[in-house]
Design a protein around this motif. Structure first.
Motif, short mmCIF file in Angstrom:
data_model
loop_
_atom_site.label_atom_id
_atom_site.label_comp_id
_atom_site.label_asym_id
_atom_site.label_seq_id
_atom_site.Cartn_x
_atom_site.Cartn_y
_atom_site.Cartn_z
N ASP A 72 0.68 -1.20 0.15
CA ASP A 72 -0.01 0.24 0.06
C ASP A 72 0.71 1.30 0.23
O ASP A 72 0.65 2.24 -0.66
CB ASP A 72 -0.89 0.03 1.10
N TRP A 73 1.84 1.24 0.76
CA TRP A 73 2.77 2.38 0.91
C TRP A 73 3.33 2.92 -0.60
O TRP A 73 3.69 4.14 -0.84
CB TRP A 73 3.73 2.37 2.09
N ALA A 76 0.61 4.03 -3.00
CA ALA A 76 0.25 5.35 -2.91
C ALA A 76 1.20 6.25 -3.22
O ALA A 76 0.92 7.47 -3.76
CB ALA A 76 0.10 5.64 -1.28
N PRO A 100 -6.00 8.73 0.75
CA PRO A 100 -4.97 8.02 0.02
C PRO A 100 -5.07 8.61 -1.51
O PRO A 100 -6.24 9.28 -1.92
CB PRO A 100 -5.67 6.58 -0.49
N ARG A 102 -5.76 8.07 -4.70
CA ARG A 102 -6.86 7.55 -5.38
C ARG A 102 -8.32 8.04 -4.74
O ARG A 102 -9.20 8.09 -5.62
CB ARG A 102 -7.08 6.10 -5.43
#
Length: 164
Positions: A72-73, A76, A100, A102
């Motif tokens: 995830d990091w 992002a 985030p 998105r």
């Protein structure tokens, strides 16, 4: 207060004046996003700016997408790079920055611009700046540096300089 609807960057037919990088119906896929920035900048520039190893060690679109979907990091970081370097959109507000990339709402009047001109030399300067900030952070134990308090101890009256 009107409900905010999320619209895709590729979908210019929003009716409420906002959009995001993605919606459920029409999305800029991670593979499409990555393909666009790799075609424009190449893996070497992406690694230099983002410092994500999947762009350095045997880089390919498929392996990078696989890694980014699991991390995830890193995802992002790539999505923020896409929005603010490749699409040259203005930086998000403090409130939107908490979301985030998105999910950040982009006002309809903010149109994507030309991709930023990036170089390996600029990336190296950025890396050196980050290293200096990290070293200062480590040296200070993660605390912001306090102002020099020596002047306050020399003077018994802290308001003396304003009374002159």
């Amino acid at each position: 207060m009107a409900e905010t609807h999320r619209q895709d960057l590729a979908n210019p037919h929003a009716t409420d004046g906002t959009r995001t990088l993605t919606t459920d119906a029409d999305r800029v896929s991670l593979k499409q996003l990555l393909t666009e920035i790799v075609d424009h900048y190449g893996f070497e520039i992406l690694y230099a700016y983002l410092n994500i190893n999947c762009f350095n060690t045997n880089p390919s679109i498929e392996s990078s997408v696989k890694f980014l979907k699991k991390t995830d990091w890193a995802r992002a970081k790539v999505e923020a790079f896409y929005l603010y370097q490749f699409k040259s959109l203005p930086r998000a507000s403090a409130e939107q920055f908490e979301l985030p990339p998105r999910d950040r709402i982009i006002p309809r009047d903010q149109q994507p611009g030309a991709p930023a001109e990036l170089s390996l030399e600029d990336a190296e300067r950025l890396r050196e700046k980050r290293a200096r900030k990290a070293a200062a952070h480590d040296r200070d134990g993660g605390r912001p540096r306090a102002p020099n308090r020596q002047a306050a101890t020399d003077n018994a009256d802290p308001w003396a300089k304003w009374r002159k």
